[in-house]
Scaffold this active site. Structure first.
Site, PDB file in Angstrom:
ATOM      1  N   TYR A 242      -2.794  -0.407  10.276  1.00 22.89           N
ATOM      2  CA  TYR A 242      -2.793  -0.751   8.849  1.00 22.89           C
ATOM      3  C   TYR A 242      -1.502  -0.281   8.190  1.00 22.89           C
ATOM      4  O   TYR A 242      -0.874  -1.014   7.421  1.00 22.89           O
ATOM      5  CB  TYR A 242      -4.007  -0.131   8.165  1.00 22.89           C
ATOM      6  CG  TYR A 242      -4.136  -0.475   6.705  1.00 22.89           C
ATOM      7  CD1 TYR A 242      -4.549  -1.745   6.311  1.00 22.89           C
ATOM      8  CD2 TYR A 242      -3.857   0.467   5.721  1.00 22.89           C
ATOM      9  CE1 TYR A 242      -4.680  -2.071   4.968  1.00 22.89           C
ATOM     10  CE2 TYR A 242      -3.978   0.155   4.386  1.00 22.89           C
ATOM     11  CZ  TYR A 242      -4.391  -1.113   4.006  1.00 22.89           C
ATOM     12  OH  TYR A 242      -4.502  -1.428   2.671  1.00 22.89           O
TER      13      TYR A 242
ATOM     14  N   SER B  94       0.844  -1.192   0.000  1.00 20.14           N
ATOM     15  CA  SER B  94       0.000   0.000   0.000  1.00 20.14           C
ATOM     16  C   SER B  94       0.875   1.236   0.000  1.00 20.14           C
ATOM     17  O   SER B  94       2.049   1.192   0.409  1.00 20.14           O
ATOM     18  CB  SER B  94      -0.899   0.001   1.239  1.00 20.14           C
ATOM     19  OG  SER B  94      -1.533   1.254   1.415  1.00 20.14           O
TER      20      SER B  94
END
Length: 280
Positions: A176, A163
């Site tokens: 995250y 990501s």
């Protein structure tokens, strides 16, 4: 002369998180390119919807119920895939995501913070563990299971889904961001560890796409962007969100042995220029 056409004919592609928008799209495209695709997801019905689409297009695919945090279950799925399609050529670790229990309501901590807001000090330990385990262990465990059949196979490779959070952490989502950083680091580790037995390992790092998981965070009910959505658009030089199909080219490149046989340990941003932009 190097073959430049994309062709995954008869390659066995195993994709985790395949019931989601991103990996479901990848599954459809790999099948369209000739691969036999195993779609793994805890929500088997969601994966089956993509299988139905693939079969309508005369592709080969099958959905499997799988929990990426349950190694014994993954081993059972591996046996089924070996029987149905044969050994894995390409593993795409796509299972992951965030959870509200690991998300703060505020971007910055302030002394007079509203008591009704979830601050960093209020984050739920189990929520943090869930997010980290889902993204990191949910990448490591499937790799332990399916890479067993990839050792020594020509063209075998692993593609992880990292990501943009792995490059620069976003506010509000520390678990995250940390987990995706771990996925990027693990990708590099795998590239080195398996370099002598013919397995390459790379990752793509998607920028901002609209998915089921983040839609409410990005948009109001009337479809207009919330403040966070506007911030993302302002800091994305291309001025828009990405589309799942825009990840396909990067994924194909990294997993096609004819195009990227010497590419190993790379984390490829696909982000509309977000990572390159300083905000000024």
């Amino acid at each position: 002369m190097v073959k430049k056409e994309i062709d995954f004919t008869d390659k066995v592609v195993v994709i985790t998180g395949a019931g989601g928008i991103i990996c479901g799209e990848l599954a459809v495209e790999y099948a369209d390119a000739g691969a036999k695709v195993a779609l793994l997801d805890l929500n088997e019905d969601a994966a089956q919807e993509y299988v139905d689409t693939i079969e309508k297009n005369n592709g080969t695919a099958k959905a499997y119920k799988a929990n990426v945090l349950d190694k014994e279950m993954l081993e059972d799925v591996r046996k089924d895939i070996l029987e149905d399609f044969g050994p894995t050529d390409i593993l795409i670790n796509g299972a992951g995501g965030n959870n509200a229990r690991a998300t703060t309501d505020n971007e910055f901590h302030e002394e007079d913070l509203d008591e009704d807001l979830t601050s960093f000090f209020d984050l739920d330990q189990e929520g943090i563990e869930f997010v980290f385990n889902l993204n990191y262990l949910g990448t490591l465990l499937p790799t332990q299971v399916f890479a067993q059949d990839m050792v020594g196979r020509e063209g075998a490779n692993i593609l992880n889904i990292s990501s943009m959070n792995a490059f620069t952490p976003l506010t509000k989502i520390p678990a995250y961001s940390g987990a995706k950083s771990a996925v990027s680091n693990f990708t590099e580790w795998l590239a080195v560890h398996f370099s002598k037995v013919g397995i390459r390992a790379n990752a793509i790092a998607p920028g901002f796409l609209v998915t089921h998981q983040n839609r409410d965070l990005m948009f109001n009910e009337d479809g207009t962007p919330k403040d966070r959505g506007n911030k993302i658009l302002t800091n994305t030089p291309m001025g828009r969100f990405g589309e799942p199909e825009e990840l396909v080219g990067g994924a194909f490149f990294l997993t096609d042995e004819n195009l990227s046989s010497f590419v190993n340990g790379v984390v490829l941003p696909i982000d509309g220029g977000f990572n390159a932009y300083s905000g000024v």
